[in-house]
Design an enzyme around this catalytic site. Structure first.
Site, PDB file in Angstrom:
ATOM      1  N   ILE A   1      15.923   0.249  33.929  1.00 35.88           N
ATOM      2  CA  ILE A   1      15.952  -0.751  35.261  1.00 35.88           C
ATOM      3  C   ILE A   1      17.301  -1.579  34.812  1.00 35.88           C
ATOM      4  O   ILE A   1      18.115  -1.843  35.986  1.00 35.88           O
ATOM      5  CB  ILE A   1      14.921  -1.588  35.073  1.00 35.88           C
ATOM      6  CG1 ILE A   1      13.757  -1.044  35.630  1.00 35.88           C
ATOM      7  CG2 ILE A   1      15.141  -2.791  36.083  1.00 35.88           C
ATOM      8  CD1 ILE A   1      12.256  -1.729  35.464  1.00 35.88           C
TER       9      ILE A   1
ATOM     10  N   GLY B   1      -5.309  -5.941  10.834  1.00 37.17           N
ATOM     11  CA  GLY B   1      -4.042  -5.744  10.808  1.00 37.17           C
ATOM     12  C   GLY B   1      -3.704  -4.707  12.287  1.00 37.17           C
ATOM     13  O   GLY B   1      -2.632  -5.491  12.780  1.00 37.17           O
ATOM     14  N   ARG B   2      -4.266  -4.079  12.719  1.00 37.68           N
ATOM     15  CA  ARG B   2      -4.150  -3.205  13.897  1.00 37.68           C
ATOM     16  C   ARG B   2      -4.326  -3.956  15.020  1.00 37.68           C
ATOM     17  O   ARG B   2      -3.712  -3.940  16.283  1.00 37.68           O
ATOM     18  CB  ARG B   2      -4.918  -1.807  13.894  1.00 37.68           C
ATOM     19  CG  ARG B   2      -4.283  -0.847  12.530  1.00 37.68           C
ATOM     20  CD  ARG B   2      -5.290   0.182  12.174  1.00 37.68           C
ATOM     21  NE  ARG B   2      -4.803   0.940  11.173  1.00 37.68           N
ATOM     22  CZ  ARG B   2      -5.402   1.668  10.285  1.00 37.68           C
ATOM     23  NH1 ARG B   2      -6.798   1.795  10.681  1.00 37.68           N
ATOM     24  NH2 ARG B   2      -4.923   2.182   9.363  1.00 37.68           N
TER      25      ARG B   2
ATOM     26  N   GLU C   1       1.309   0.175   9.690  1.00 39.42           N
ATOM     27  CA  GLU C   1      -0.259   0.066   9.665  1.00 39.42           C
ATOM     28  C   GLU C   1      -1.085   1.339  10.432  1.00 39.42           C
ATOM     29  O   GLU C   1      -2.002   1.031  10.941  1.00 39.42           O
ATOM     30  CB  GLU C   1      -0.511  -1.459  10.532  1.00 39.42           C
ATOM     31  CG  GLU C   1       0.152  -2.432   9.655  1.00 39.42           C
ATOM     32  CD  GLU C   1      -0.413  -3.674   9.908  1.00 39.42           C
ATOM     33  OE1 GLU C   1      -1.528  -3.846  10.174  1.00 39.42           O
ATOM     34  OE2 GLU C   1       0.349  -4.562   9.554  1.00 39.42           O
ATOM     35  N   GLY C   2      -0.621   2.346  10.024  1.00 38.42           N
ATOM     36  CA  GLY C   2      -1.084   3.543  10.481  1.00 38.42           C
ATOM     37  C   GLY C   2      -0.521   4.226  11.687  1.00 38.42           C
ATOM     38  O   GLY C   2      -0.490   3.402  12.707  1.00 38.42           O
TER      39      GLY C   2
ATOM     40  N   LEU D   1       0.972  -1.137   0.007  1.00 39.08           N
ATOM     41  CA  LEU D   1      -0.033  -0.015   0.018  1.00 39.08           C
ATOM     42  C   LEU D   1       0.868   1.345   0.259  1.00 39.08           C
ATOM     43  O   LEU D   1       0.684   2.026  -0.752  1.00 39.08           O
ATOM     44  CB  LEU D   1      -0.806  -0.152   1.287  1.00 39.08           C
ATOM     45  CG  LEU D   1      -2.010   0.984   1.384  1.00 39.08           C
ATOM     46  CD1 LEU D   1      -2.847   0.882   0.138  1.00 39.08           C
ATOM     47  CD2 LEU D   1      -2.568   1.335   2.602  1.00 39.08           C
TER      48      LEU D   1
ATOM     49  N   ILE E   1       7.693  -2.480   2.459  1.00 34.69           N
ATOM     50  CA  ILE E   1       6.765  -3.609   2.433  1.00 34.69           C
ATOM     51  C   ILE E   1       7.420  -4.858   3.195  1.00 34.69           C
ATOM     52  O   ILE E   1       8.453  -5.482   2.769  1.00 34.69           O
ATOM     53  CB  ILE E   1       6.693  -4.145   0.802  1.00 34.69           C
ATOM     54  CG1 ILE E   1       6.148  -2.753   0.275  1.00 34.69           C
ATOM     55  CG2 ILE E   1       5.712  -5.345   0.888  1.00 34.69           C
ATOM     56  CD1 ILE E   1       4.997  -1.979   0.702  1.00 34.69           C
ATOM     57  N   THR E   2       6.677  -5.221   4.401  1.00 36.37           N
ATOM     58  CA  THR E   2       7.048  -6.378   5.166  1.00 36.37           C
ATOM     59  C   THR E   2       7.111  -7.460   4.586  1.00 36.37           C
ATOM     60  O   THR E   2       6.200  -7.926   3.598  1.00 36.37           O
ATOM     61  CB  THR E   2       6.086  -6.366   6.424  1.00 36.37           C
ATOM     62  OG1 THR E   2       5.944  -5.146   7.136  1.00 36.37           O
ATOM     63  CG2 THR E   2       6.431  -7.465   7.383  1.00 36.37           C
TER      64      THR E   2
HETATM   65  N1  CAA Z   1     -13.978  -0.279   7.081  1.00 38.86           N
HETATM   66  C1  CAA Z   1     -14.907  -0.077   5.901  1.00 38.86           C
HETATM   67  N2  CAA Z   1     -14.555   1.176   5.168  1.00 38.86           N
HETATM   68  C2  CAA Z   1     -14.009   1.951   5.640  1.00 38.86           C
HETATM   69  C3  CAA Z   1     -13.038   2.230   6.663  1.00 38.86           C
HETATM   70  C4  CAA Z   1     -13.137   0.828   7.012  1.00 38.86           C
HETATM   71  N3  CAA Z   1     -12.020   0.470   8.171  1.00 38.86           N
HETATM   72  N4  CAA Z   1     -12.356   3.140   6.642  1.00 38.86           N
HETATM   73  C5  CAA Z   1     -12.811   4.034   5.669  1.00 38.86           C
HETATM   74  N5  CAA Z   1     -13.954   3.160   5.205  1.00 38.86           N
HETATM   75  C6  CAA Z   1     -14.773   3.802   3.927  1.00 38.86           C
HETATM   76  C7  CAA Z   1     -15.189   4.998   4.413  1.00 38.86           C
HETATM   77  O1  CAA Z   1     -16.550   4.529   5.147  1.00 38.86           O
HETATM   78  C8  CAA Z   1     -15.683   5.838   3.251  1.00 38.86           C
HETATM   79  O2  CAA Z   1     -16.776   5.301   2.320  1.00 38.86           O
HETATM   80  P1  CAA Z   1     -17.645   6.280   1.711  1.00 38.86           P
HETATM   81  O3  CAA Z   1     -16.856   6.974   0.696  1.00 38.86           O
HETATM   82  O4  CAA Z   1     -18.704   5.312   1.088  1.00 38.86           O
HETATM   83  O5  CAA Z   1     -18.448   7.111   2.645  1.00 38.86           O
HETATM   84  C9  CAA Z   1     -14.401   5.660   2.500  1.00 38.86           C
HETATM   85  O6  CAA Z   1     -13.805   4.450   2.951  1.00 38.86           O
HETATM   86  C10 CAA Z   1     -13.321   6.765   2.624  1.00 38.86           C
HETATM   87  O7  CAA Z   1     -12.999   6.696   4.114  1.00 38.86           O
HETATM   88  P2  CAA Z   1     -12.505   8.141   4.803  1.00 38.86           P
HETATM   89  O8  CAA Z   1     -13.134   9.225   4.288  1.00 38.86           O
HETATM   90  O9  CAA Z   1     -12.561   8.022   6.251  1.00 38.86           O
HETATM   91  O10 CAA Z   1     -11.186   8.111   4.052  1.00 38.86           O
HETATM   92  P3  CAA Z   1      -9.936   9.133   4.219  1.00 38.86           P
HETATM   93  O11 CAA Z   1      -9.144   9.388   2.974  1.00 38.86           O
HETATM   94  O12 CAA Z   1     -10.104  10.369   5.210  1.00 38.86           O
HETATM   95  O13 CAA Z   1      -8.642   8.163   5.056  1.00 38.86           O
HETATM   96  C11 CAA Z   1      -7.619   7.313   6.763  1.00 38.86           C
HETATM   97  C12 CAA Z   1      -8.829   7.623   6.254  1.00 38.86           C
HETATM   98  C13 CAA Z   1      -8.032   6.737   8.221  1.00 38.86           C
HETATM   99  C14 CAA Z   1      -6.679   8.429   7.315  1.00 38.86           C
HETATM  100  C15 CAA Z   1      -7.093   6.070   5.978  1.00 38.86           C
HETATM  101  O14 CAA Z   1      -6.701   6.811   4.708  1.00 38.86           O
HETATM  102  C16 CAA Z   1      -5.873   5.502   6.795  1.00 38.86           C
HETATM  103  O15 CAA Z   1      -6.211   4.470   7.539  1.00 38.86           O
HETATM  104  N6  CAA Z   1      -4.559   5.920   6.572  1.00 38.86           N
HETATM  105  C17 CAA Z   1      -3.397   5.107   6.998  1.00 38.86           C
HETATM  106  C18 CAA Z   1      -2.793   3.868   5.984  1.00 38.86           C
HETATM  107  C19 CAA Z   1      -1.983   3.093   6.602  1.00 38.86           C
HETATM  108  O16 CAA Z   1      -2.472   2.620   7.623  1.00 38.86           O
HETATM  109  N7  CAA Z   1      -0.851   2.721   6.128  1.00 38.86           N
HETATM  110  C20 CAA Z   1      -0.116   1.858   6.813  1.00 38.86           C
HETATM  111  C21 CAA Z   1       0.477   1.006   5.570  1.00 38.86           C
HETATM  112  S1  CAA Z   1       0.369  -0.484   5.542  1.00 38.86           S
HETATM  113  C22 CAA Z   1       1.656  -1.275   6.423  1.00 38.86           C
HETATM  114  O17 CAA Z   1       2.300  -0.808   7.293  1.00 38.86           O
HETATM  115  C23 CAA Z   1       2.074  -2.795   5.939  1.00 38.86           C
HETATM  116  C24 CAA Z   1       3.181  -3.352   6.499  1.00 38.86           C
HETATM  117  O18 CAA Z   1       3.722  -4.299   5.593  1.00 38.86           O
HETATM  118  C25 CAA Z   1       3.262  -3.702   8.030  1.00 38.86           C
END
Ligand code: CAA
Length: 379
Positions: A337, A242-243, A363-364, A125, A157-158
């Site tokens: 400690i 994931g969280r 993961e955020g 992602l 990417i893990t």
């Molecule tokens: N479940 C279902 N639907 C969801 C959802 C969820 N958890 N979260 C959002 N949605 C839906 C919303 O309902 C909305 O739907 P509609 O348009 O139909 O109303 C749509 O998705 C958009 O949602 P938002 O308006 O809330 O979206 P946003 O652009 O404001 O972003 C955010 C929200 C929470 C900031 C999100 O972008 C986010 O979580 N960002 C962080 C990304 C992340 O965690 N990256 C980590 C990388 S992965 C990683 O680390 C992998 C690894 O290898 C360890």
């Protein structure tokens, strides 16, 4: 209300704890030092069904519930945090979307080998310019006949170093933002896919984390997961689960640091008595023990809601937010400690401190967890 694991959950926890302490913990310092991907440990975990533990048996998984999943990730991470994140990503970010959105054909082809632990999976992602706001991603997938042409780079990417199956998010319509993201399953063997050198990181150093580049990769339309434009939701739902895994990882790391600190505080003597008899040391141990239990309850709540089939975004973000901060603060105290010894690699607490930090980032970030929680409580 019962706050106990069931007999089955406890039995599985005990089995994994014994295995992790015997097989994983002794190799954790080596993996941390060499950054070697823990192939042998993963093979053993595959034999125990842990690489597909959340996948139902009909697709070659172990079919455990989410509370058990959380407990298992905690025990693995307590022994070796790199193994913890690899197994968590495999289950929650790769297998789960395939199980939930995959067609029967996709499940047979991609999910089964992952669940059986025959293939390692990665979740693509994040990009060089896109972390917290994946809706703005630059990787594109353009449809040409019965294929998509994938171009772009994913970072941090893990498992990328050894992964064979990649769940990849790409913009099929860049102007549409979140609604223009689609999800694809991509084989490592796909021409044009290349994996960069592993990142030399502060912690979880054996997690095989690297960049993945797609250069004119030809992906059959049949490899798209879900609808075109439906990828953002897949990404978010996978991250909800994931969280839970990252919260469990943070608690496992903190528990390891706590147990080492408790033991050391009984052995180390200053001013003629064990340092554990001093109230200032006791206060640090009390903070650790209390906050670990508080984190565990948040973790169980998120997993319990998932098992009930309810939306659990808020709860998994709360668990990750709280547990990751708890792990960072308490592993720093663990080093305190241990004093000068804690600052050396002769003891494991400096590794726990380094491993803990990323739980506030991947993961955020904690800032993103705040955002998710704020949106949920505003509703
Ligand atoms: N479940 C279902 N639907 C969801 C959802 C969820 N958890 N979260 C959002 N949605 C839906 C919303 O309902 C909305 O739907 P509609 O348009 O139909 O109303 C749509 O998705 C958009 O949602 P938002 O308006 O809330 O979206 P946003 O652009 O404001 O972003 C955010 C929200 C929470 C900031 C999100 O972008 C986010 O979580 N960002 C962080 C990304 C992340 O965690 N990256 C980590 C990388 S992965 C990683 O680390 C992998 C690894 O290898 C360890």
């Amino acid at each position: 209300m019962k706050l106990e694991l069931t007999a089955d959950q406890q039995a599985f926890q005990e089995e994994v704890r014994k295995f992790a302490q015997k097989e994983l913990a002794p190799k954790a310092a080596y993996h941390d030092k060499t950054q070697e991907f823990p192939v042998e440990s993963l093979k053993k975990m595959a034999e125990m069904g842990l690489l597909g533990m959340s996948v139902p048996a009909e697709y070659d998984g172990a079919g455990v519930d989410s509370v058990t999943y959380a407990v298992v990730i905690l025990e693995i991470s307590k022994a070796d945090a790199s193994c913890g994140v690899i197994v968590a990503v495999q289950n929650s970010l790769v297998a789960l979307p395939l199980y939930k959105w995959g067609t029967e054909e996709q499940k047979q082809k991609f999910l089964k080998p992952l669940a059986a632990g025959l293939r390692i999976g990665a979740y693509c992602l994040t990009e060089p310019n896109v972390g917290s706001d994946p809706g703005d991603m630059e990787t594109t997938a353009v449809m040409e006949g019965d294929h998509y042409i994938l171009n772009g780079t994913k970072t941090f990417i893990t498992s990328a170093q050894k992964a064979e199956t990649f769940v990849v998010f790409a913009a099929t319509d860049r102007k549409a933002g979140n609604k223009g993201i689609s999800c694809f399953v991509v084989d490592r063997e796909t021409p044009g896919l290349s994996v960069g050198p592993k990142e030399d990181m502060l912690g979880v150093r054996a997690s095989g984390t690297a960049a993945v580049t797609f250069e004119n990769c030809k992906i059959p339309v049949g490899n798209r997961l879900g609808q075109e434009g439906g990828g953002f939701r897949i990404a978010m739902e996978a991250l909800d689960c994931g969280r839970i895994g990252i919260a469990a990882q943070a608690i496992g790391i903190a528990e390891a640091a706590f147990e080492a600190s408790l033991q050391y505080s009984r052995e180390r003597k200053q001013f003629g008595q064990p340092i554990g008899d001093f109230q200032m040391i006791q206060a640090m141990l009390v903070k650790m023990a209390t906050e670990i239990e508080a984190s565990r309850l948040l973790l169980y709540l998120a997993a319990y809601k998932k098992d009930k089939g309810e939306r659990y975004s808020k709860e998994s973000s709360m668990a990750k937010l709280f547990a990751s901060k708890m792990a960072v603060e308490n592993t720093i105290n663990a080093v305190q400690i241990f004093g000068g010894y804690g600052y050396t690699k002769d003891y494991p607490v400096e590794r726990h401190m380094r491993d803990s930090k990323v739980t506030e980032i991947y993961e955020g970030t904690s800032q993103i967890q705040n955002l998710v929680i704020a949106k949920a409580i505003a509703k």
